[in-house]
Design a protein around this motif. Structure first.
Motif, PDB file in Angstrom:
ATOM      1  N   THR A   1       3.439  29.541  18.826  1.00 29.68           N
ATOM      2  CA  THR A   1       4.143  29.866  17.582  1.00 29.68           C
ATOM      3  C   THR A   1       3.706  28.938  16.457  1.00 29.68           C
ATOM      4  O   THR A   1       3.539  29.358  15.309  1.00 29.68           O
ATOM      5  N   LEU A   2       3.515  27.670  16.795  1.00 22.87           N
ATOM      6  CA  LEU A   2       3.023  26.714  15.791  1.00 22.87           C
ATOM      7  C   LEU A   2       1.662  27.142  15.282  1.00 22.87           C
ATOM      8  O   LEU A   2       1.424  27.176  14.057  1.00 22.87           O
ATOM      9  N   TYR A   3       0.745  27.510  16.186  1.00 26.48           N
ATOM     10  CA  TYR A   3      -0.601  27.900  15.780  1.00 26.48           C
ATOM     11  C   TYR A   3      -0.567  29.199  14.960  1.00 26.48           C
ATOM     12  O   TYR A   3      -1.348  29.366  14.014  1.00 26.48           O
ATOM     13  N   ALA A   4       0.347  30.092  15.308  1.00 28.21           N
ATOM     14  CA  ALA A   4       0.467  31.352  14.559  1.00 28.21           C
ATOM     15  C   ALA A   4       0.926  31.083  13.135  1.00 28.21           C
ATOM     16  O   ALA A   4       0.442  31.711  12.180  1.00 28.21           O
ATOM     17  N   ASN A   5       1.854  30.148  12.966  1.00 27.28           N
ATOM     18  CA  ASN A   5       2.330  29.817  11.617  1.00 27.28           C
ATOM     19  C   ASN A   5       1.223  29.164  10.793  1.00 27.28           C
ATOM     20  O   ASN A   5       1.154  29.355   9.576  1.00 27.28           O
ATOM     21  N   VAL A   6       0.353  28.409  11.449  1.00 27.39           N
ATOM     22  CA  VAL A   6      -0.786  27.817  10.741  1.00 27.39           C
ATOM     23  C   VAL A   6      -1.751  28.909  10.295  1.00 27.39           C
ATOM     24  O   VAL A   6      -2.213  28.931   9.146  1.00 27.39           O
ATOM     25  N   SER A   7      -2.060  29.838  11.190  1.00 27.18           N
ATOM     26  CA  SER A   7      -3.019  30.893  10.858  1.00 27.18           C
ATOM     27  C   SER A   7      -2.498  31.799   9.747  1.00 27.18           C
ATOM     28  O   SER A   7      -3.278  32.374   8.993  1.00 27.18           O
ATOM     29  N   ARG A   8      -1.172  31.924   9.631  1.00 25.86           N
ATOM     30  CA  ARG A   8      -0.588  32.769   8.585  1.00 25.86           C
ATOM     31  C   ARG A   8      -0.370  32.016   7.282  1.00 25.86           C
ATOM     32  O   ARG A   8       0.139  32.566   6.325  1.00 25.86           O
ATOM     33  N   GLY A   9      -0.741  30.741   7.244  1.00 27.85           N
ATOM     34  CA  GLY A   9      -0.628  29.968   6.016  1.00 27.85           C
ATOM     35  C   GLY A   9       0.753  29.407   5.767  1.00 27.85           C
ATOM     36  O   GLY A   9       1.022  28.879   4.688  1.00 27.85           O
ATOM     37  N   ARG A  10       1.649  29.480   6.757  1.00 31.85           N
ATOM     38  CA  ARG A  10       3.000  28.969   6.561  1.00 31.85           C
ATOM     39  C   ARG A  10       3.088  27.462   6.783  1.00 31.85           C
ATOM     40  O   ARG A  10       3.979  26.807   6.260  1.00 31.85           O
ATOM     41  N   ILE A  11       2.176  26.933   7.612  1.00 34.92           N
ATOM     42  CA  ILE A  11       2.127  25.494   7.853  1.00 34.92           C
ATOM     43  C   ILE A  11       0.695  25.019   7.631  1.00 34.92           C
ATOM     44  O   ILE A  11      -0.240  25.562   8.209  1.00 34.92           O
ATOM     45  N   ARG A  12       0.548  24.025   6.771  1.00 37.11           N
ATOM     46  CA  ARG A  12      -0.771  23.460   6.536  1.00 37.11           C
ATOM     47  C   ARG A  12      -1.157  22.516   7.677  1.00 37.11           C
ATOM     48  O   ARG A  12      -0.306  21.802   8.213  1.00 37.11           O
ATOM     49  N   ALA A  13      -2.436  22.533   8.026  1.00 35.76           N
ATOM     50  CA  ALA A  13      -2.931  21.674   9.101  1.00 35.76           C
ATOM     51  C   ALA A  13      -4.277  21.087   8.696  1.00 35.76           C
ATOM     52  O   ALA A  13      -4.987  21.651   7.863  1.00 35.76           O
ATOM     53  N   LYS A  14      -4.611  19.949   9.281  1.00 29.67           N
ATOM     54  CA  LYS A  14      -5.921  19.322   9.033  1.00 29.67           C
ATOM     55  C   LYS A  14      -6.294  18.511  10.270  1.00 29.67           C
ATOM     56  O   LYS A  14      -5.427  18.136  11.082  1.00 29.67           O
TER      57      LYS A  14
ATOM     58  N   ARG B   1      10.514  19.479  16.084  1.00 31.60           N
ATOM     59  CA  ARG B   1      11.329  19.888  14.940  1.00 31.60           C
ATOM     60  C   ARG B   1      11.553  21.393  14.921  1.00 31.60           C
ATOM     61  O   ARG B   1      12.627  21.869  14.558  1.00 31.60           O
ATOM     62  N   LEU B   2      10.536  22.141  15.303  1.00 33.18           N
ATOM     63  CA  LEU B   2      10.631  23.599  15.260  1.00 33.18           C
ATOM     64  C   LEU B   2      11.375  24.168  16.463  1.00 33.18           C
ATOM     65  O   LEU B   2      11.987  25.235  16.375  1.00 33.18           O
ATOM     66  N   GLY B   3      11.258  23.477  17.600  1.00 33.68           N
ATOM     67  CA  GLY B   3      11.855  23.995  18.820  1.00 33.68           C
ATOM     68  C   GLY B   3      11.173  25.256  19.305  1.00 33.68           C
ATOM     69  O   GLY B   3      11.811  26.166  19.837  1.00 33.68           O
ATOM     70  N   THR B   4       9.851  25.340  19.136  1.00 33.15           N
ATOM     71  CA  THR B   4       9.087  26.530  19.512  1.00 33.15           C
ATOM     72  C   THR B   4       7.948  26.147  20.448  1.00 33.15           C
ATOM     73  O   THR B   4       7.700  24.970  20.719  1.00 33.15           O
TER      74      THR B   4
ATOM     75  N   HIS C   1       1.580  19.538   8.197  1.00 31.13           N
ATOM     76  CA  HIS C   1       2.296  19.080   7.008  1.00 31.13           C
ATOM     77  C   HIS C   1       3.796  19.061   7.284  1.00 31.13           C
ATOM     78  O   HIS C   1       4.408  20.079   7.612  1.00 31.13           O
ATOM     79  N   ALA C   2       4.393  17.893   7.116  1.00 31.33           N
ATOM     80  CA  ALA C   2       5.796  17.695   7.489  1.00 31.33           C
ATOM     81  C   ALA C   2       6.740  18.589   6.690  1.00 31.33           C
ATOM     82  O   ALA C   2       7.704  19.129   7.236  1.00 31.33           O
ATOM     83  N   ASP C   3       6.484  18.741   5.387  1.00 30.79           N
ATOM     84  CA  ASP C   3       7.370  19.565   4.562  1.00 30.79           C
ATOM     85  C   ASP C   3       7.351  21.023   5.007  1.00 30.79           C
ATOM     86  O   ASP C   3       8.396  21.691   5.034  1.00 30.79           O
ATOM     87  N   ASP C   4       6.156  21.529   5.362  1.00 29.22           N
ATOM     88  CA  ASP C   4       6.063  22.921   5.820  1.00 29.22           C
ATOM     89  C   ASP C   4       6.825  23.116   7.128  1.00 29.22           C
ATOM     90  O   ASP C   4       7.524  24.111   7.319  1.00 29.22           O
ATOM     91  N   VAL C   5       6.667  22.152   8.033  1.00 26.52           N
ATOM     92  CA  VAL C   5       7.363  22.229   9.316  1.00 26.52           C
ATOM     93  C   VAL C   5       8.876  22.189   9.107  1.00 26.52           C
ATOM     94  O   VAL C   5       9.630  22.975   9.695  1.00 26.52           O
TER      95      VAL C   5
ATOM     96  N   SER D   1       0.831  -1.208   0.000  1.00 25.43           N
ATOM     97  CA  SER D   1       0.000   0.000   0.000  1.00 25.43           C
ATOM     98  C   SER D   1       0.855   1.242   0.000  1.00 25.43           C
ATOM     99  O   SER D   1       2.038   1.221   0.351  1.00 25.43           O
ATOM    100  N   ILE D   2       0.250   2.358  -0.395  1.00 25.10           N
ATOM    101  CA  ILE D   2       0.937   3.635  -0.421  1.00 25.10           C
ATOM    102  C   ILE D   2       0.993   4.193   0.995  1.00 25.10           C
ATOM    103  O   ILE D   2      -0.031   4.309   1.660  1.00 25.10           O
ATOM    104  N   ASN D   3       2.185   4.554   1.455  1.00 26.04           N
ATOM    105  CA  ASN D   3       2.336   5.101   2.798  1.00 26.04           C
ATOM    106  C   ASN D   3       2.335   6.617   2.729  1.00 26.04           C
ATOM    107  O   ASN D   3       3.266   7.233   2.227  1.00 26.04           O
ATOM    108  N   MET D   4       1.235   7.221   3.208  1.00 18.79           N
ATOM    109  CA  MET D   4       1.101   8.672   3.172  1.00 18.79           C
ATOM    110  C   MET D   4       1.327   9.303   4.547  1.00 18.79           C
ATOM    111  O   MET D   4       1.204  10.501   4.703  1.00 18.79           O
ATOM    112  N   LYS D   5       1.664   8.471   5.545  1.00 17.13           N
ATOM    113  CA  LYS D   5       1.728   8.991   6.902  1.00 17.13           C
ATOM    114  C   LYS D   5       2.831  10.020   7.088  1.00 17.13           C
ATOM    115  O   LYS D   5       2.745  10.893   7.948  1.00 17.13           O
ATOM    116  N   THR D   6       3.907   9.905   6.302  1.00 14.82           N
ATOM    117  CA  THR D   6       5.029  10.823   6.479  1.00 14.82           C
ATOM    118  C   THR D   6       4.690  12.238   6.053  1.00 14.82           C
ATOM    119  O   THR D   6       5.421  13.166   6.366  1.00 14.82           O
ATOM    120  N   LEU D   7       3.596  12.418   5.329  1.00 14.01           N
ATOM    121  CA  LEU D   7       3.222  13.759   4.895  1.00 14.01           C
ATOM    122  C   LEU D   7       2.704  14.592   6.057  1.00 14.01           C
ATOM    123  O   LEU D   7       2.812  15.817   6.044  1.00 14.01           O
TER     124      LEU D   7
END
Length: 381
Positions: free
Chosen positions: A26-39, A19-22, A51-55, A3-9
Motif C-alpha cells: 500500500t505504501l508503494y502504491a501511494n508513492v506510484s500514484r504521487g500521494r507520497i513523495r519518496a527519494k 504511521r499508516l498502519g498499512t 516525505h513525513a508530511d505526505d505520510v 545547523s539546520i535539521n532537515m531529517k524530520t522531513l
C-alpha cells in the motif's frame, strides 16, 4: 552555529508503515500514484525515504471511519480526484496533455499548438494588437479588458461547441492584448520576447508557455470551472482563473523565489533558506506535491539557458538542505533574472499560458451540463 535539521522531513519505510498502519504494498502504491513523495536514502541507495508530511496527511485521512463528509472535505485539500476530465493528467512524474507528454511537446510546439490540442479544434488564430501605453501594468490591462467584455459576451451554456472554440480564441486574443501586446500576428512567445526587447529569450519563453499551459485541477482551473458551470461567458471563466492566479500561493509564488534570491545575495544561500523556513515554514522555490522526484517542467526550462551563479547555488542548496529540486516557480524566476526581464514577467508568462488551460476547462465543464455546487459543513454555534 547550530545547523539546520532537515531529517524530520523524510522518514524510513518502517516509520511510514507504522504511521499508516498499512502493508508495504500500500505504501508503494501511494508513492506510484504521487500521494507520497519518496527519494533514495543517501546512506543506502537500496532503500528509500518517504516525505513525513505526505505520510501524516494520509494517516490522518484514513484514521477511524471515513464518513462521506470527511472524504469530501479531504478531497478538496490535495485529495483524491473529484472531477472527470480528458484535458490533462499527472502520473508517474509526467504531465500529459490529452495523453501526450508535455515535456515532449515543449520540444517544438508553441502555445497556439497547445490550444489546438487542448481545445480539440482544427486551428487557433490569436489576433494581434498594437502596443498601446496606458500606464497600467500588463496584468491590470488583461484583467480590465476581460472584465469589460464579460457583461457583453453571451452565456456559454446552450451554444454549439464549434462556436465556443472560436470565442475561446477571441478571449485568448483579449488576454494577449494585455499581456503580450504586439502589432504583428507572430507566435505569442515571440510577442513577449520582442515586447521586452529580449529576442534571445524567445526559446525559453516558448518552452515555459507550453509547460505551464495546463496542470490538472489547480485552484485557478477549478475557479474557471465553477464559473463556467453557472453558464457564464467564457470571458468570465478566464477572468475567474486570472484573478485566482494572482494569489501568493499560486501564480504569485515566484515572488517568494525572488525574495529568497535577494536574501541569498546578501546573507548567503544557507542563511537565506534558514530565514525563510523560520518566517514562512516552507521554501516554495523547491518541491511539488504532485512530483515526488522533481518537477519535470522546471528541469526542462532551466536546461534551456544558463542560469546565474546565485540561482545555481540555490538549486544545490535546495537539494542538499531540503531534499527537493526546484519547481516551475523557481524556473520562471530564474528565467526572468537571466534575461533581465521585468519584475512581473514570471506572472505574465504564467497567466498568458494558463489562459489556454482555463478555457479548455471552461468548455469541458459547459459541455458536461453540470453545475458545481458542493454543500457546506456548518461549524458554527
Amino acid at each position: 552555529m547550530k545547523s539546520i535539521n532537515m531529517k524530520t522531513l523524510w522518514i524510513t519505510a518502517d516509520d511510514a508503515l507504522a504511521r499508516l498502519g498499512t502493508k508495504p504494498q500500500t505504501l508503494y502504491a501511494n508513492v506510484s500514484r504521487g500521494r507520497i513523495r519518496a527519494k533514495p536514502d543517501p546512506t543506502d541507495p537500496r532503500r528509500s525515504l518517504y516525505h513525513a508530511d505526505d505520510v501524516q496527511r494520509l494517516a490522518e485521512r484514513h484514521s477511524g471511519r471515513r464518513h462521506t463528509a470527511a472524504v469530501a472535505a479531504q478531497a478538496i485539500r490535495w485529495g483524491d480526484p473529484v472531477l472527470p476530465t480528458t484535458i490533462s493528467s499527472i502520473a508517474g512524474g509526467r504531465l500529459l496533455y490529452r495523453g501526450r507528454d508535455a515535456a515532449d511537446l515543449s520540444g517544438a510546439a508553441a502555445l497556439e499548438d497547445i490550444a489546438i490540442l487542448l481545445w480539440e479544434t482544427p486551428g487557433v488564430v490569436v489576433k494581434a494588437f498594437g502596443c498601446v501605453m496606458t500606464g497600467r501594468s500588463r496584468l491590470a490591462a488583461a484583467l480590465g479588458d476581460l472584465a469589460a467584455r464579460v457583461a457583453d459576451d453571451l452565456p456559454a451554456l446552450g451554444r454549439n461547441p464549434a462556436v465556443l472554440r472560436t470565442e475561446a480564441a477571441d478571449v485568448l486574443s483579449t488576454v494577449a492584448a494585455g499581456l503580450a501586446p504586439w502589432p504583428d500576428p507572430i507566435p505569442l512567445h515571440q510577442r513577449l520576447a520582442l515586447g521586452w526587447h529580449r529576442p534571445d529569450a524567445a526559446e525559453p519563453i516558448r518552452k515555459s508557455l507550453v509547460l505551464a499551459a495546463e496542470h490538472e485541477l489547480n485552484v485557478s482551473a477549478f475557479a474557471a470551472r465553477v464559473t463556467a458551470s453557472s453558464g457564464a461567458a467564457l470571458s468570465a471563466a478566464a477572468l475567474s482563473g486570472l484573478a485566482t492566479l494572482t494569489g501568493p500561493r499560486h501564480g504569485g509564488a515566484w515572488l517568494s523565489v525572488t525574495r529568497l534570491a535577494g536574501q541569498a545575495g546578501s546573507i548567503g544561500v544557507r542563511e537565506a533558506i534558514r530565514a525563510m523556513l523560520s518566517s514562512e515554514g516552507a521554501v516554495r522555490a523547491f518541491g511539488h506535491q504532485l512530483y515526488p522526484h522533481g518537477d519535470p517542467r522546471a528541469k526542462i526550462i532551466l536546461e534551456s539557458f544558463e542560469i546565474p551563479a546565485l540561482y545555481g547555488l540555490l538549486v544545490k542548496a535546495g537539494e542538499d538542505l531540503l531534499g527537493e529540486p526546484p519547481n516551475i516557480d523557481f524556473a520562471l524566476a530564474a528565467l526572468a533574472a537571466t534575461f533581465d526581464l521585468p519584475q512581473d514577467a514570471p506572472l505574465v508568462i504564467f497567466a498568458l499560458s494558463r489562459t489556454v488551460g482555463w478555457l479548455a476547462h471552461a468548455m469541458e465543464q459547459v459541455e458536461s451540463g453540470q453545475l458545481i455546487r458542493p454543500r457546506a459543513s456548518y461549524a458554527g454555534s
